[in-house]
Scaffold this motif. Structure first.
Motif, short mmCIF file in Angstrom:
data_model
loop_
_atom_site.label_atom_id
_atom_site.label_comp_id
_atom_site.label_asym_id
_atom_site.label_seq_id
_atom_site.Cartn_x
_atom_site.Cartn_y
_atom_site.Cartn_z
N LYS A 13 1.48 4.68 -1.41
CA LYS A 13 0.67 5.62 -2.20
C LYS A 13 0.83 7.04 -1.70
O LYS A 13 1.31 7.28 -0.60
N THR B 214 -1.25 2.79 -6.78
CA THR B 214 -0.76 2.20 -5.54
C THR B 214 0.23 1.08 -5.84
O THR B 214 0.05 0.32 -6.79
N ALA C 31 0.79 -1.23 0.00
CA ALA C 31 0.00 0.00 0.00
C ALA C 31 0.82 1.27 0.00
O ALA C 31 0.56 2.21 0.75
#
Lengths: 159, 159, 159, 159, 159, 159
Positions: free
Chosen positions: C148, D143, C146
């Motif tokens: 981001k 992502t 994850a």
């Protein structure tokens, strides 16, 4: 007629894009490469360097150091070059009145699994670029010429 | 007769040795430099690259990326170069049948206190070296030629 | 239906290949980006780190330093990133029992002509990789998740 | 119940802080590691990349080059990693319609005294970051997911 | 009695660990720092260097170049240093018979948001290390001494 | 009387300028070097660090990481150093009330063709510089002292 059939395509992956070829199975031998190049300039610039009056100081000494250090950065600069433990780097710069400029020769050795052509060529290139940088306040028409491999020993293919 | 009197020796310290010149008082302006060079080779090598059959994969794409990345390393490679915040780096590689090789052009911009000639020349040099590396399994006589500055704007002296 | 028409293709040269876009005309403003990511692991590994018993020593301190240092290398790692004078780099690592792992947040600022998203994302990535390296003697199934961008301010487009 | 007793703490100095472990007595063998990761995005971004219309040009080619080059920088990025002479670096990027994104796989080999997990993981991470950078003008919610080791051979512990 | 109360803890995050402090709001001014250091050796080594007979060649010229180049790497070497666009780097090496060695002085300038003390100190340190390297074949008891800041101007606090 | 005759001038090329000596024929052995140095400061600064109240956070942990990472950059920093595959880097920082400062010791090992003195000395230097950087907001008179080699084993010449 020329044979255009591809040599062994060991560097190609399935999709045709660039990969760093596997040299794991190649033998560790002493390998050496010698590359050369030239830097040409106006007579006035050449004389000023030869007389030690170049504005940025020691042109040839600085250029040699830069070339030696650059050889050690080759695998960082050239995407598919293998990192190698270099055992010798020598850069020689020779003035040439007729050329009105300098001959650069770099000799690089390793004891490794692949050759050091790119290291020698990179040393020549960055020596030439630094010579250019040290002289560029005197002239904007300096030219770097004829960078090529002149010798390669220690691997399967020699020159 | 040529005037061999030295230009302003701003880079010299007392002992004549190399120093990185003070550009603190120079103005920040948009500065651009364009440099060019050539890589020449055998017809068979040229054709193999043009047909997309080079053993190491995408020759021109890899060479361009390497040239762009090298421009950003210029001040690490060239001892007396000032680090500069580059605002644009463009590398164009053009095939030339007659040359039997490639023309390389690099255009670099900054908004800074000194020019980007060395960045453009470094981009051309490393693009050429990478093109060489991608093709060297096919031929050992590739030559890098005619690396020079073709344009410089934004500072006190232009070309 | 989705609009698939391309956004402004400012990065494309004539041949469609990659170039570092020109940001010369963009204004210098304070720009900030925040990125996040996670590293998940077995409970035993997590406890060992939390108790300060990880074999390689100070896991989180080392990972933070690595992330901060990596942010400064972003333009060397990511081919088309512009070099920027970073004015702040902050990395925060937060343990999470439920996740059985760590949340990483990096906040990077510059006063420059383009944003620092990639610097923040690079800081998170290398913090995560270092955390992995410091813990990998304990477990081979650690996962980085994850990564981001969570915030971006100061340029034309915000998040 | 889980055994939480520490594994051999060879990396710990007296004061508990981080040190680069001594691998002098480990044997030189061919070692390989494979790592994977994913980059997910909106359908519109994915299509634009697949159609070759991404604003920054050749997304996948550039990302692969960056990943390969980053693998060679691993010991500069990860504080306690040993420098190793990498003998192969391969990065493969595979599009996945269902994922709406890309799978990245990096395979790295060395003939050295310690493994190349971190090199493979770093290659995946920087490939993913570059893919992000090449696509970020199209979308800010890309992502990076699931970066992990999938295989490791040649040392004492395998996966 | 000494006041041990902490100065402004702007570099501390919540958990007390290291962060690169935010200098976004500091003003861009011309900043300069001067640092010095010494390298001491046996009389025989000193004489050999002074006579130009050191085994590795030009000791002082090589050391100066290395110091100048290292100043540009400061933010890569020192974890919490900000990257800065250096506008001048000068390294002076002065022989001292009485010291039996060399005084090194580095002067560094920037036009930036934070000072260049670390750049000047790094230039002195790497000049000294290189001088050591160039002379170490002659003697193993060379010592680097007294590296310190001697002047700092242009920011809020001077020396 | 001292013998000032030069030791074997293996590093000299014809023109007396610097070259990286050829170590190809030297044997690969385990080589270790230990170097030390000191950082001295005011009592108030020392106490603030010891109490964990230094403004930039974890002084000693950050300094150790920086020293370890710098050892791996030695051949990039010192022009004529050979790149070597380091197998161990250990940095120990010991507080000393009487000194009012810190003792730094670096121990570096390789299995290579030449010694690691410069790597150990570089680790000490950059550890000291980082300690300085972490403490410089508290005091501008910190001094780095007595950097020297204390032990060298594994090559032809020991200390």
């Amino acid at each position: 007629m020329q044979d255009l059939s591809p040599t062994k395509l060991s560097h190609l992956d399935e999709t045709g894009s660039a990969q760093m070829v596997d040299v794991s199975s190649k033998s560790v031998t002493v390998r050496e490469a010698i590359a050369t190049g030239q830097v040409t300039m106006k007579k006035s610039t050449f004389i000023q360097i030869e007389e030690g009056n170049a504005p940025k100081g020691d042109v040839l000494g600085t250029a040699k150091i830069a070339g030696i250090m650059a050889a050690k950065q080759t695998s960082s600069l050239i995407p598919l070059c293998h990192p190698l433990p270099l055992t010798k780097i020598e850069v020689i710069i020779t003035p040439d009145d007729n050329l009105c400029g300098y001959h650069i020769q770099a000799r690089v050795k390793t004891e490794g699994k692949t050759g050091v052509e790119m290291e020698a060529l990179t040393a020549v290139s960055v020596t030439a670029l630094t010579l250019y940088d040290m002289a560029k306040a005197m002239e904007k028409t300096i030219t770097i010429e004829a960078i090529k491999l002149v010798s390669k020993t220690g691997g399967k293919s020699s020159l």
